[in-house]
Design a protein around this motif. Sequence first.
Motif, mmCIF file in Angstrom:
data_model
loop_
_atom_site.group_PDB
_atom_site.id
_atom_site.type_symbol
_atom_site.label_atom_id
_atom_site.label_comp_id
_atom_site.label_asym_id
_atom_site.label_seq_id
_atom_site.Cartn_x
_atom_site.Cartn_y
_atom_site.Cartn_z
ATOM 1 N N VAL A 273 0.856 -1.187 0.000
ATOM 2 C CA VAL A 273 0.000 0.000 0.000
ATOM 3 C C VAL A 273 0.893 1.237 0.000
ATOM 4 C CG1 VAL A 273 -1.837 1.241 1.182
ATOM 5 C CG2 VAL A 273 -1.746 -1.260 1.313
ATOM 6 N N GLU A 274 0.711 2.097 -0.994
ATOM 7 C CA GLU A 274 1.508 3.314 -1.081
ATOM 8 C C GLU A 274 0.909 4.382 -0.172
ATOM 9 O OE1 GLU A 274 4.331 3.594 -2.619
ATOM 10 O OE2 GLU A 274 4.212 1.544 -3.406
ATOM 11 N N LEU A 275 1.726 4.898 0.728
ATOM 12 C CA LEU A 275 1.284 5.917 1.680
ATOM 13 C C LEU A 275 2.221 7.115 1.632
ATOM 14 C CD1 LEU A 275 0.628 3.610 4.775
ATOM 15 C CD2 LEU A 275 -1.110 4.561 3.268
ATOM 16 N N THR A 276 1.667 8.290 1.875
ATOM 17 C CA THR A 276 2.513 9.472 2.027
ATOM 18 C C THR A 276 3.204 9.396 3.391
ATOM 19 O OG1 THR A 276 0.841 10.831 3.116
ATOM 20 C CG2 THR A 276 0.846 10.802 0.681
ATOM 21 N N PRO A 277 4.283 10.154 3.597
ATOM 22 C CA PRO A 277 4.950 10.129 4.905
ATOM 23 C C PRO A 277 4.007 10.452 6.068
ATOM 24 C CG PRO A 277 6.367 11.181 3.303
ATOM 25 C CD PRO A 277 5.047 10.956 2.617
ATOM 26 N N ARG A 278 3.091 11.412 5.883
ATOM 27 C CA ARG A 278 2.177 11.767 6.965
ATOM 28 C C ARG A 278 1.159 10.662 7.202
ATOM 29 N NH1 ARG A 278 3.148 16.006 10.331
ATOM 30 N NH2 ARG A 278 3.196 17.505 8.642
ATOM 31 N N GLU A 279 0.652 10.063 6.133
ATOM 32 C CA GLU A 279 -0.270 8.939 6.294
ATOM 33 C C GLU A 279 0.409 7.799 7.030
ATOM 34 O OE1 GLU A 279 -2.783 9.686 2.131
ATOM 35 O OE2 GLU A 279 -1.219 8.147 2.246
ATOM 36 N N PHE A 280 1.661 7.523 6.670
ATOM 37 C CA PHE A 280 2.383 6.451 7.357
ATOM 38 C C PHE A 280 2.571 6.783 8.830
ATOM 39 C CE2 PHE A 280 5.986 4.136 8.966
ATOM 40 C CZ PHE A 280 5.723 2.846 8.528
ATOM 41 N N ALA A 281 2.865 8.047 9.138
ATOM 42 C CA ALA A 281 3.073 8.439 10.527
ATOM 43 C C ALA A 281 1.811 8.208 11.359
ATOM 44 C CB ALA A 281 3.493 9.915 10.597
#
Length: 222
Positions: free
Chosen positions: A149-157
């Motif tokens: 799943v591709e996530l932005t850095p903020r989504e991952f955080a």
Amino acid sequence: MRILVVDDEVRLARSVARALNAEGFDTDIVHNGTDALWQANEVDYGAIILDIMLPGKNGYEVCRDLRAEGNDTPILMLTAKVGEYDEAEAFDTGADDYLRKPFSLVVLLARLRSLLRRGPVPATDELVVGGLTIDRGQLACVRADGGRVELTPREFAVLEYLARRAPDVVAKQALIDAVWGYDFDGDPNIVEVYVGYLRRKLGRDAVRTVRNVGYQLTGGDA
């Protein structure tokens, strides 16, 4: 493992210590350079989080003195100052890493884990919640079927913080403090926005809303 937090901003020091405690670390807090130097030599710490602008001795002096005395405890230096010369001086005095304020607690914890991985005690990099595997080392999320799943850095955080607290329910303010930083003064509804992003990518049941309490990562079926 015990971590020493050194900062004269009492609220920030306590916020950092709470985040570390939630990760399973023990913490000590001091608010000036003189006490920091004494404490660091009295206790065997896994790492030191050290502010530069301190009363008594500043962070540069504390770091330099510790290294001169043969203390090789990993040091993550914090500062509100901006400039490449300040960063260079931090490394020249023996710091292992450098982080500018304001920062998110998620970033601070990631940098701390990176420091600890360089030593003999490796940090745990994978979290599994439901059908999701969160790889903190690669900043990646993988479904049970192997799909990435591709996530932005903020989504991952946001995802990583919810995963670390699972199966507990996480309050909105706790998420804000951890991901956007203790001094965030924007719209608190940003949390709902990012939870929505995660649901679209991971499935609606992956993150559960507990009314008037907060959010819980279940992982869904993934």
